[in-house]
Design an enzyme around this catalytic site. Sequence first.
Site, PDB file in Angstrom:
ATOM      1  N   GLY A  87      -2.985   2.350  -1.289  1.00  0.00           N
ATOM      2  CA  GLY A  87      -2.906   3.569  -2.068  1.00  0.00           C
ATOM      3  C   GLY A  87      -1.507   4.165  -2.002  1.00  0.00           C
ATOM      4  O   GLY A  87      -0.525   3.435  -1.908  1.00  0.00           O
ATOM      5  N   LEU A  88      -1.451   5.503  -1.967  1.00  0.00           N
ATOM      6  CA  LEU A  88      -0.169   6.212  -1.932  1.00  0.00           C
ATOM      7  C   LEU A  88       0.742   5.781  -3.075  1.00  0.00           C
ATOM      8  O   LEU A  88       1.924   5.553  -2.891  1.00  0.00           O
ATOM      9  CB  LEU A  88       0.544   6.002  -0.590  1.00  0.00           C
ATOM     10  CG  LEU A  88      -0.128   6.623   0.626  1.00  0.00           C
ATOM     11  CD1 LEU A  88       0.627   6.289   1.885  1.00  0.00           C
ATOM     12  CD2 LEU A  88      -0.266   8.130   0.473  1.00  0.00           C
ATOM     13  N   CYS A  89       0.140   5.591  -4.229  1.00  0.00           N
ATOM     14  CA  CYS A  89       0.979   5.261  -5.372  1.00  0.00           C
ATOM     15  C   CYS A  89       0.501   6.041  -6.591  1.00  0.00           C
ATOM     16  O   CYS A  89       0.374   5.519  -7.678  1.00  0.00           O
ATOM     17  CB  CYS A  89       0.994   3.763  -5.637  1.00  0.00           C
ATOM     18  SG  CYS A  89      -0.617   2.994  -5.569  1.00  0.00           S
ATOM     19  N   GLY A  90       0.207   7.337  -6.378  1.00  0.00           N
ATOM     20  CA  GLY A  90      -0.159   8.196  -7.490  1.00  0.00           C
ATOM     21  C   GLY A  90      -1.448   7.758  -8.140  1.00  0.00           C
ATOM     22  O   GLY A  90      -2.387   7.321  -7.467  1.00  0.00           O
TER      23      GLY A  90
END
Lengths: 292, 135
Positions: A87-90
């Site tokens: 994750g951590l990609c908007g």
Amino acid sequence: MATLRDLRRKIAAVKKTQQITKAMNMVAAAKLRGAQTRMENFRPYAESFANMLGNLSRGIEPEIHPFFQRAPVVEKVGLVLMTADRGLCGSFNVNLINAAVKFMREKDAAGTGVSLTCVGRKGRDFFRRRKYELTNSYVDVWNKFDYTNAQVVAREAMSEFLTGQVQEVYLIHAEFINVAIQKPKLVKLLPISPEETTEEAEGGAALEYIFEPPVEQFLEFLLPKYVNTLMYHGFLENSASEHAARMTAMDNASNNCKEMITQLTLVMNKARQAAITKELMDIVGGAEALKG
Amino acid sequence: MAEKQLQLEVVTPDRKVVSTTADIVVCPGVEGQFGVLVGHVPFLSALDIGEMYYREGGKTEYLAVSGGFAEVTGTKITIVAEAAEFGREIDVERARRARERAEARLAAAKTEQIDWARAEAALRRSMVRMKVAAR
């Protein structure tokens, strides 16, 4: 009211977060450069392939190979969904998953079943949590992948098609438009429509080729490779998009951290000033009292 | 010799390996090796795992190719392969290890059809690599 010490702690914490997001931003930027180079390097191959298939597919009857054949009734379709592993990609993964869900709803409304294959952990987890039966899933591929990974995924999709379990195969991947924009894209893998492959071919008279081995066997050899190429293209686009999305997301996060630090520092300074003023008043008050 | 020279391009998914002109190109077709000179008739051939070479001004260069095909038009030959390497780029040690692995897998998977075919292909790839590297 937060005390001075709480505020200091909070600022230190945000600073640490900012360090992490900054580092992730830089890592994503470096990986994006790598992914873009790979896309550049892949282009001549894809173009040669498309050109050749374009030259070839003029004057070819669909009956010649099962990959060209449209089924009269489509009962079930295969869908390969690409997402990231992390994750951590908007909104990157969410966009892709939404595109898949929308596609599946449409097929469902038309009474067509969907056999879903997920490439990437996020997509798999999403459907697994909802107790959706996955035909296949591939996770932990994005960190390090090459042509063989695409071959494996493509081989499974093709065998589903050839054994008649599905009548069409689609692919959803993120299309890398630029660093700021990535869009989910739906690609039809099978059956191959000759019209779609010819559009990229150069104009001019079709060449009469001599085939070795004869054209049926040659297609037998070539068409799976064409599907591999489409699949690998999806891999490359998706990977570049993921890194671009993460880079943007982490850039935003770093900026938000910066803003937060500015505001917290302001609050902290006010609190400190208030404390000093209060102390001064106490001292002055004490001195006055002694005088009197 | 007013004739134009043959253009040669070798592309793989990872890079464009060669883009040059050549006097003659010889490729490992599935139905036997074939040579291509300028002015060849339009020709499409699937390629076997094997070595190809081209000659340019008396200099000969060898490449190991696998999983590809060749498209010949009158003045140009394009080799589209899943892998293609010059002899000097090949890691001989790695090829040798690959051969040992493939041999072990062949010995182990005598019964299973698909595994057999894959292991055999791997073995042939590694042997071609070693052969080309030794040139």
